[in-house]
Scaffold this active site. Structure first.
Site, PDB file in Angstrom:
ATOM      1  N   THR A 189       3.125  47.372   5.760  1.00  0.00           N
ATOM      2  CA  THR A 189       3.752  47.428   7.081  1.00  0.00           C
ATOM      3  C   THR A 189       5.083  46.682   7.071  1.00  0.00           C
ATOM      4  OG1 THR A 189       2.826  45.344   7.890  1.00  0.00           O
ATOM      5  CG2 THR A 189       1.459  47.328   8.146  1.00  0.00           C
TER       6      THR A 189
ATOM      7  N   SER B 230       2.350  39.280   8.957  1.00  0.00           N
ATOM      8  CA  SER B 230       2.911  40.116  10.032  1.00  0.00           C
ATOM      9  C   SER B 230       1.898  40.389  11.131  1.00  0.00           C
ATOM     10  CB  SER B 230       3.472  41.426   9.475  1.00  0.00           C
ATOM     11  OG  SER B 230       2.454  42.232   8.940  1.00  0.00           O
TER      12      SER B 230
ATOM     13  N   THR C 156      -0.723  44.669   5.306  1.00  0.00           N
ATOM     14  CA  THR C 156       0.372  44.182   6.144  1.00  0.00           C
ATOM     15  C   THR C 156       1.395  43.463   5.274  1.00  0.00           C
ATOM     16  OG1 THR C 156      -0.427  41.921   6.495  1.00  0.00           O
ATOM     17  CG2 THR C 156      -1.327  43.673   7.927  1.00  0.00           C
ATOM     18  N   ASP C 157       2.539  43.164   5.871  1.00  0.00           N
ATOM     19  CA  ASP C 157       3.453  42.268   5.189  1.00  0.00           C
ATOM     20  C   ASP C 157       3.002  40.838   5.510  1.00  0.00           C
ATOM     21  OD1 ASP C 157       7.018  42.535   4.535  1.00  0.00           O
ATOM     22  OD2 ASP C 157       5.502  41.184   3.748  1.00  0.00           O
ATOM     23  N   TYR C 158       3.682  39.906   4.909  1.00  0.00           N
ATOM     24  CA  TYR C 158       3.295  38.497   4.900  1.00  0.00           C
ATOM     25  C   TYR C 158       3.189  37.927   6.325  1.00  0.00           C
ATOM     26  CZ  TYR C 158       3.317  34.003   2.326  1.00  0.00           C
ATOM     27  OH  TYR C 158       2.992  32.812   1.732  1.00  0.00           O
TER      28      TYR C 158
END
Ligand code: GLC
Length: 743
Positions: free
Chosen positions: A250, A287, A283-285
Site C-alpha cells: 500500500t 501505514s 501495508t507500508d511501514y
C-alpha cells in the site's frame, strides 16, 4: 515434537495422489487444512510483519520481535539478512512454535543486495529491458543467497515531480515505458518458479499514485480524477499483475480523501475484482496506524478494522492487528472469513516459495559465499552502469573536442567535487546491504583508464550549507591542470524516501564552485551524480560537456571512465523531463495542448514571462559520440479500420564516425477525442546499434488497441478520427505523419 503440519501434509499428499489432481488443489487443501488447525492468535501472527533491529527503514523500531516470533505472534520479518542470522530466526519459528510455520524474510532489494546496480531511475535510462530484467534476476540471486525470500520491489510509481525524492526509485514519467520496466523486474525477481531458492517474491509498490504527492512533498496529499489515475498511475501496476507479481504494498498517501491503506476502491474493486489479483497485500511501514493521523481512523484499533475490511492482508510494523484484531473480531467489526482469507494469502505465498517443503531452502552459507559479490555480479554492475549514463552536452572547447578523452593522454587532469573520491554516495538511495568498500570511485576508475595522465584531486565543496573554504585549493588545482572534470551532485541521502527538495539546484556551494572553476578559463567537463533531475541551466549554458551519471552503484567509477574514454559510447536516454527551474514543475512530455497553445508571436498563449515552455532536456533525450539522422517516416496505410494494423517504418542512419546505439522512439497523438488527449504518447521504442554510415529501417506496428483511452464515459476505447504518428530520438525532435482510424 514432530510438527503437526508435516503429518497433515503427508496425509494430504497420500489423499491427493490417490487419483486426485495434484498441484493447485493440493496447495489449496494443504493451506486450508493448516488454517483449520490455527488458533486466532496464530492467524493474527501470520498477518503481522515486524522489522528486525538490523536496519530501520521507517519511524519506529520494536523491542521483542524475537519473542514475538517464538510465541507465533509474528510470522514475518523484514530487514533481517545473512544466512546465519536468518537461520537463527527461522529456527525460532519452525522449532519453537506450535505449528512451526516458516517466516517470510522481506528486504528492500531495490537495485541490488550487496553488489549494487544503478538506482532504478538511472537504469531505466538504458531502455534495455533485458538488462533491467537481468539486474533484477541477479539481485534476487544474491539476496536469496543472503537468506531473503521477498523483496519490496519493483517500485512502479509514476511521477511528474523531481522535487519528490522517490523519483530516484522509479522508472520516470511515462506509463507505457514504466509498465514494460515493471514487468521486466517482476520476471527478473520471481523467475519461472517462486520455489527456486535463487529467486524472490516481488512486491509492486506503492499502490497507488504515491508519486503524485502534492508539491513533490513526500507523504503529501494525492487528489486526481479517476481518468488520470487509470491512464497515468495504474498501468505499471497492472503490468506487474499481468507479469505475475506475488505481492502488493500500500501507499502512504491518501487518494481522493481516503488513505490507500484503507481504500476499498483500490484494493477490493480494482486490485481484486477488476484485476483478479490473487496474491498477498502488505501495508507500508506503519501505514495502518497512520490512518489516525490522516483523520480517517478514530484510533489504531479502528485503523486495523479499516485496513482489513479494505482488503489488506499483512500489517507492516503498526502492530494494529497484533494488538486489536481479536477484539475487533469479538465486537463484530471484522469477520473471521476476512481474517481467514488474509491468512490464506500469506500461507499460499509461503507455500509457493517452498517454505513448507523446506523452511531453510533460502538459507545456505556455502551458496552465500559463492554468489555474493561474485565477478558475475560485478561485471553486470558495470554493464548496467555504462548503459545508464546520459550524455547531455558535448561541444568543443576552443575548437577542440573534449569528449571522449584519449586513454593515452598524458595531460594533467583536475578532478574536483564532493563526488570525485566518494564510495558510499555512489551506491545511491535504498542501497540495502551494499558494501561501500567495494565501490570503484571516480578517481579510481579514471586512474585505471588513463594510466599516463596526472590526476590532481580537490574536494571543493560539499552537499549542504555554503562553506566555500575548499574553493581556493580547487581553483589552484584547476589552474595547474590541462583539463578539469567536475564531480558534482547529491549525496545518497538527498533523494529517496523522506528526501523531497523544494529547490533542486546543485546542493550546497556546488553551483558557486563550478562558476569559480569556469572562471579559470580551463576546459571543463561536468559530471552530475544525483538521484533526480537537477536544475542545471547555468551549467548547460556555460559548460561544454555534461554527463549525467546518476548514482551508479558498485562499479560507478569504472563505468564513468568507460564513457569518458569513449571505450563505451554513451547510449542513455532520459525517462523524466528535466525542468529549467522548479517553477516549471510539473513538466512532462505527454501534456495537453490547451485552448491557447504556445505561440511566440502571441502574448495570450500558455507561457511564462521569464522562461520558455520547453524543458531543459526533454523526455527520451540523450546524446552519443556519434550522430543519427532520421528520414523517411512511412506508413503502410493512410487509414486503418478497427480490425487492421498500421505498419510504421523510419530510416535511421549513423552519420558519425563511430559505432553507436540509439533508442528509436514512437509516439502517437489523437487529435480529437471525447475528452482532450495528450500531444504525444509513447507507444513503442527500439534500441538499435549502427556502425558508421550504417542505415536501418526500424519497424513498428500500431493497432487500434494502442489508441485506447478512458473516453468521456470512462470506457477504455479507441475512437475513430485523425491521428499523428511521430518517430525520433527524443520526445521533441521527431518526424511526423498522419493517419486515420475509421469505423
Ligand atoms: C518504507 C518505504 C517502502 C519500504 C518499506 C520497508 O517506508 O515506503 O518502500 O519497502 O518502508 O522498508
Amino acid at each position: 515434537m514432530k510438527k503437526q503440519w508435516i503429518g497433515m501434509a503427508l496425509t494430504i499428499m497420500i489423499t491427493m495422489t490417490a487419483g486426485a489432481q495434484v498441484g493447485d488443489t493440493e496447495r489449496e487443501e494443504f493451506v486450508d487444512s493448516l488454517i483449520q488447525r490455527m488458533t486466532l492468535e496464530e492467524k493474527i501472527g501470520q498477518l503481522t510483519l515486524f522489522t528486525s533491529d538490523w536496519a530501520s527503514t521507517g519511524p519506529t523500531l520494536r523491542e521483542g520481535y524475537k519473542q514475538d516470533i517464538q510465541s507465533g505472534k509474528c510470522g514475518n520479518i523484514f530487514n533481517a539478512h545473512t544466512a546465519a542470522y536468518n537461520r537463527k530466526l527461522q529456527q525460532m519459528a519452525v522449532e519453537e512454535t506450535r505449528l512451526g510455520i516458516p517466516l517470510l524474510f522481506g528486504y528492500d532489494i531495490i537495485h541490488g543486495y550487496k553488489t549494487i546496480f544503478p538506482i532504478p531511475l538511472a537504469e531505466a535510462c538504458s531502455w534495455d529491458l533485458g538488462l533491467i530484467e537481468k539486474s533484477a534476476r541477479l539481485s534476487a540471486r544474491e539476496a536469496a543467497a543472503g537468506g531473503l525470500n521477498w523483496t519490496f520491489n519493483p517500485m512502479v510509481d509514476i511521477t511528474y515531480d523531481p522535487r519528490w525524492g522517490r523519483i530516484a526509485e522509479g522508472s520516470g514519467e511515462d506509463p507505457y515505458y514504466s509498465s514494460k520496466v515493471a514487468a521486466a523486474k517482476v520476471k527478473g525477481y520471481q523467475g519461472k518458479k517462486l520455489e527456486d531458492p535463487l529467486t524472490l517474491a516481488a512486491c509492486m509498490k506503492h499502490f497507488a499514485a504515491y508519486g503524485a504527492a502534492e508539491a513533490g512533498r513526500d507523504y503529501n496529499t494525492v487528489d486526481m480524477s479517476e481518468r488520470r489515475l487509470r491512464e497515468i498511475y495504474l498501468p505499471p501496476f497492472k503490468a506487474s499483475i499481468d507479469a505475475g507479481v506475488a505481492t502488493v504494498m500500500t501507499a502512504f498517501n491518501e487518494l481522493n480523501g481516503i488513505p490507500a491503506t484503507g481504500n476499498k476502491f483500490l484494493f477490493r474493486e480494482i486490485l481484486r475484482e477488476e484485476w483478479n489479483f490473487k496474491g498477498m497485500v502488505v501495508t507500508d511501514y506503519t501505514s495502518i496506524e497512520e490512518m489516525v493521523n490522516h483523520g480517517y481512523a478514530q484510533d489504531e484499533k479502528h485503523a486495523g478494522e479499516l485496513a482489513l475490511n479494505a482488503g489488506i492482508d499483512m500489517d507492516m510494523q503498526s502492530a494494529a492487528f497484533y494488538n486489536y484484531l481479536a477484539k475487533s473480531l469479538e465486537e463484530g467489526k471484522v469477520t473471521m472469513s476476512d481474517i481467514n482469507s488474509s491468512v490464506k494469502n500469506v500461507l499460499m505465498l509461503k507455500y509457493d516459495l517452498g517454505l513448507f517443503d523446506d523452511p531453510y531452502k533460502y538459507i545456505d552459507e556455502t551458496r552465500e559465499e559463492n554468489i555474493i559479490l561474485s565477478q558475475e555480479m560485478k561485471d553486470h554492475a558495470l554493464e548496467s552502469a555504462m548503459q545508464s549514463i546520459v550524455l547531455l552536452k558535448n561541444e568543443k572547447f576552443n575548437g577542440s573536442e573534449l569528449l571522449p578523452i584519449n586513454t593515452n593522454t598524458g595531460k594533467t587532469i583536475a578532478v574536483i567535487g564532493p563526488l570525485a573520491d566518494n564510495q558510499t554516495d555512489m551506491l545511491g538511495t535504498w542501497h540495502a546491504a551494499g558494501v561501500d568498500s567495494e565501490v570503484v570511485t571516480l578517481m579510481k576508475g579514471l586512474r585505471k583508464k588513463f594510466p599516463n595522465a596526472q590526476f590532481n584531486y580537490a574536494f571543493g565543496g560539499g552537499f549542504e550549507g555554503n562553506d566555500q573554504s575548499g574553493f581556493m585549493e580547487a581553483i589552484e588545482v584547476a589552474k595547474q591542470s590541462d583539463l578539469v572534470i567536475m564531480a558534482l551532485g547529491e549525496n545518497y541521502r538527498q533523494n529517496g524516501e523522506a528526501a523531497s527538495r523544494s529547490n533542486i539546484d546543485l546542493p550546497g556551494p556546488q553551483k558557486e564552485l563550478i562558476k569559480e572553476i569556469y572562471q579559470t578559463g580551463k576546459p571543463v567537463i561536468s559530471l552530475v551524480m544525483a538521484g533526480r533531475p537537477l536544475t542545471i541551466g547555468w551549467m548547460d549554458e556555460n559548460i561544454p560537456a555534461i554527463v549525467y551519471a546518476w548514482h551508479l552503484g558498485t562499479r560507478a567509477g569504472d563505468a564513468i571512465a568507460e564513457v569518458l574514454s569513449g571505450d563505451y559510447n554513451p547510449s542513455g536516454k532520459l525517462v523524466c523531463t528535466f525542468p529549467r527551474n522548479t517553477g516549471q514543475i510539473p513538466i512532462y512530455y505527454n501534456h495537453k495542448n490547451t485552448g491557447r497553445p504556445f505561440d511566440a508571436d502571441n502574448k495570450y498563449t500558455t507561457r511564462y514571462l521569464d522562461i520558455p515552455n520547453e524543458p531543459l532536456y526533454p523526455f527520451g533525450y540523450g546524446l552519443s559520440y556519434t550522430s543519427f539522422e532520421y528520414d523517411d517516416l512511412e506508413l503502410d496505410k493512410e487509414e486503418i479500420t478497427f480490425g487492421e494494423k498500421l505498419q510504421v517504418s523510419v530510416k535511421v542512419t549513423n552519420t558519425g564516425n563511430r559505432r553507436g546505439e540509439e533508442v528509436v522512439q514512437l509516439y502517437v497523438r489523437d487529435l480529437v477525442g471525447s475528452v482532450t488527449r495528450p500531444v504525444k504518447e509513447l507507444k513503442g521504442f527500439k534500441k538499435i546499434s549502427l556502425d558508421p554510415s550504417e542505415t536501418k529501417h526500424v519497424m513498428f506496428s500500431l493497432t487500434p488497441d494502442d489508441l485506447r483511452f478512458y473516453a468521456k464515459d470512462m470506457n477504455y476505447v479507441a475512437e475513430p478520427g485523425d491521428f499523428k504518428v511521430f518517430a525520433g530520438g527524443n520526445a521533441i525532435e521527431v518526424l511526423e505523419a498522419d493517419f486515420k482510424l475509421v469505423e
